[in-house]
Design a protein around this motif. Structure first.
Motif, mmCIF file in Angstrom:
data_model
loop_
_atom_site.group_PDB
_atom_site.id
_atom_site.type_symbol
_atom_site.label_atom_id
_atom_site.label_comp_id
_atom_site.label_asym_id
_atom_site.label_seq_id
_atom_site.Cartn_x
_atom_site.Cartn_y
_atom_site.Cartn_z
ATOM 1 N N GLU A 153 72.727 28.305 -11.118
ATOM 2 C CA GLU A 153 72.354 27.516 -9.936
ATOM 3 C C GLU A 153 70.844 27.371 -9.837
ATOM 4 O O GLU A 153 70.326 26.269 -9.597
ATOM 5 C CB GLU A 153 72.920 28.171 -8.675
ATOM 6 C CG GLU A 153 72.771 27.336 -7.404
ATOM 7 C CD GLU A 153 71.395 27.438 -6.768
ATOM 8 O OE1 GLU A 153 70.968 26.475 -6.086
ATOM 9 O OE2 GLU A 153 70.730 28.490 -6.955
ATOM 10 N N PRO A 167 76.827 20.841 -8.437
ATOM 11 C CA PRO A 167 77.085 20.692 -6.995
ATOM 12 C C PRO A 167 78.040 21.753 -6.441
ATOM 13 O O PRO A 167 77.896 22.180 -5.293
ATOM 14 C CB PRO A 167 77.677 19.280 -6.881
ATOM 15 C CG PRO A 167 77.199 18.564 -8.083
ATOM 16 C CD PRO A 167 77.141 19.592 -9.173
ATOM 17 N N TYR A 168 79.002 22.176 -7.235
ATOM 18 C CA TYR A 168 79.932 23.203 -6.773
ATOM 19 C C TYR A 168 79.210 24.535 -6.570
ATOM 20 O O TYR A 168 79.445 25.249 -5.588
ATOM 21 C CB TYR A 168 81.080 23.368 -7.777
ATOM 22 C CG TYR A 168 82.010 22.179 -7.840
ATOM 23 C CD1 TYR A 168 83.054 22.047 -6.931
ATOM 24 C CD2 TYR A 168 81.836 21.183 -8.792
ATOM 25 C CE1 TYR A 168 83.918 20.956 -6.979
ATOM 26 C CE2 TYR A 168 82.682 20.087 -8.848
ATOM 27 C CZ TYR A 168 83.722 19.979 -7.938
ATOM 28 O OH TYR A 168 84.561 18.894 -7.979
ATOM 29 N N ARG A 176 75.919 24.920 -6.103
ATOM 30 C CA ARG A 176 74.963 24.753 -5.004
ATOM 31 C C ARG A 176 75.658 24.942 -3.668
ATOM 32 O O ARG A 176 75.188 25.708 -2.806
ATOM 33 C CB ARG A 176 74.336 23.357 -5.078
ATOM 34 C CG ARG A 176 73.352 23.034 -3.954
ATOM 35 C CD ARG A 176 73.117 21.546 -3.880
ATOM 36 N NE ARG A 176 74.379 20.832 -3.624
ATOM 37 C CZ ARG A 176 74.608 19.569 -3.985
ATOM 38 N NH1 ARG A 176 73.695 18.884 -4.638
ATOM 39 N NH2 ARG A 176 75.769 18.990 -3.698
ATOM 40 N N ASP A 177 76.787 24.266 -3.470
ATOM 41 C CA ASP A 177 77.501 24.369 -2.198
ATOM 42 C C ASP A 177 78.036 25.776 -1.970
ATOM 43 O O ASP A 177 78.029 26.280 -0.831
ATOM 44 C CB ASP A 177 78.664 23.364 -2.167
ATOM 45 C CG ASP A 177 78.189 21.918 -2.152
ATOM 46 O OD1 ASP A 177 76.976 21.697 -1.953
ATOM 47 O OD2 ASP A 177 79.022 21.021 -2.349
ATOM 48 N N GLU A 187 75.150 27.983 -0.871
ATOM 49 C CA GLU A 187 74.733 27.609 0.485
ATOM 50 C C GLU A 187 75.699 28.184 1.515
ATOM 51 O O GLU A 187 75.286 28.670 2.575
ATOM 52 C CB GLU A 187 74.658 26.086 0.610
ATOM 53 C CG GLU A 187 73.443 25.475 -0.066
ATOM 54 C CD GLU A 187 73.389 23.969 0.086
ATOM 55 O OE1 GLU A 187 74.361 23.386 0.636
ATOM 56 O OE2 GLU A 187 72.388 23.360 -0.348
ATOM 57 N N LYS A 188 77.005 28.145 1.222
ATOM 58 C CA LYS A 188 77.986 28.719 2.152
ATOM 59 C C LYS A 188 77.820 30.232 2.263
ATOM 60 O O LYS A 188 77.947 30.812 3.348
ATOM 61 C CB LYS A 188 79.400 28.370 1.688
ATOM 62 C CG LYS A 188 79.781 26.917 1.919
ATOM 63 C CD LYS A 188 81.221 26.644 1.503
ATOM 64 C CE LYS A 188 81.604 25.203 1.771
ATOM 65 N NZ LYS A 188 83.004 24.913 1.371
ATOM 66 N N ASN A 190 81.748 19.453 10.657
ATOM 67 C CA ASN A 190 81.688 20.911 10.736
ATOM 68 C C ASN A 190 81.426 21.426 12.141
ATOM 69 O O ASN A 190 81.305 22.637 12.347
ATOM 70 C CB ASN A 190 80.595 21.441 9.802
ATOM 71 C CG ASN A 190 79.211 20.925 10.180
ATOM 72 O OD1 ASN A 190 79.079 19.844 10.762
ATOM 73 N ND2 ASN A 190 78.180 21.681 9.842
#
Length: 302
Positions: free
Chosen positions: A17, A73-74, A76-77, A80-81, A157
């Motif tokens: 990442e 992107p997977y 990164r997300d 972030e979560k 969200n």
């Protein structure tokens, strides 16, 4: 029964990442506190596990392959979560405050005068208030809830709890009202300065259209960025301001402001309390939401 997909080692995923975001093994190593060689080793380990090449090694830095571009992107997300969840747990574990963010106008003219009542009902819950002048996005790292006005309650969200669909009306000081007593419509408006928000220019136009009065832009003599400033100008006898009714109800009741025209018009959009959907059930958020709804149940008309 389907077997659970294997998740690669977390260290390798972190290395990927950071490297994909920075496009540099060296910079990724500096960020993660390891050597460039360690990053290269972890990336190689991940590529072996996945069976695909994730980076093209260049003389200076790296670039993502098609597989790396798809994978990034997977990751990164996911990280972030993890960061948001960690921040949430840290807040819950280190403070009993309820961090609230809203507009300065709402805080000063409506919320703060009523907090004594909230403290009587919820003496053990401290409120930490942050204010913004204009629109803002709820920051989970600093705020638990927000109170906003919007025409588009659409962020997937967020939980939106409707507080009030306000109406707007012109208000002024008693001294200004005395100058137009006995006059009506355009004749009355022509006698006093008009105060407006350049951040909400449609307010006066909406009211004038409903009243059947031509909108003369030249009649506006002062423009402000907030209702707070416009209403202070009205209190000081400088002219007529249009504002949501619940923001002026206390002043009208106390005689500090007067509503010289009976007509009220709906304010576009509505006012909401918002929080992240996953936090709706928290006790302190439910307490404050319940109190807000009760307060607006008795304060939406002047």
């Amino acid at each position: 029964m389907m077997s659970k997909p294997r998740i690669p080692p977390l260290g390798s995923l972190r290395a990927f990442e950071a490297s994909a975001r920075l496009l540099s093994f060296r910079l990724a190593g500096e960020e993660l506190g390891v050597t460039q060689s360690a990053i290269s080793h972890r990336i190689a380990e991940l590529e072996a596990i996945l069976g695909v090449k994730l980076f093209e090694r260049l003389p200076r830095g790296v670039s993502l392959t098609d597989a790396g571009t798809l994978y990034y992107p997977y990751m990164r997300d996911a990280f972030e979560k993890i960061a948001r969840g960690t921040a949430l747990i840290n807040r819950i574990g280190t403070t009993d405050d309820l961090a609230l963010e809203t507009y300065a106008t709402f805080a000063i003219r409506w919320l703060i005068p009523r907090l004594t009542d909230f403290r009587k009902v919820n003496p053990n819950l401290a409120i930490r208030i942050g204010t913004s002048q204009l629109d803002w996005e709820l920051n989970i790292d600093s705020s638990d809830i927000g109170i906003i006005h919007t025409t588009r309650p659409e962020r997937m969200n967020l939980h939106y709890r409707l507080l009030v669909k306000a109406e707007m009306r012109p208000v002024c000081s008693p001294e200004v009202a005395a100058r137009i007593e006995g006059d009506a419509g355009a004749q009355a408006l022509g006698k006093v300065p008009r105060l407006a928000l350049y951040t909400s220019p449609e307010d006066w136009g909406t009211w004038l259209e409903a009243a059947g009065i031509a909108d003369t832009a030249q009649a506006v003599t002062l423009k402000f960025d907030t209702y707070l400033a416009a209403l202070q100008s009205a209190l000081d006898g400088q002219g007529l301001a249009v504002a949501p009714d619940f923001l002026v109800a206390d002043d009208i009741k106390a005689g500090r402001l007067v509503a010289p025209f009976p007509l009220k018009v709906p304010q576009p959009g509505a006012w909401y309390m918002i929080c992240r959907k996953e936090r709706v059930g928290e006790t302190r958020i439910r307490q404050f939401e319940r109190w807000l709804v009760e307060q607006f149940g008795g304060t939406t008309s002047a």
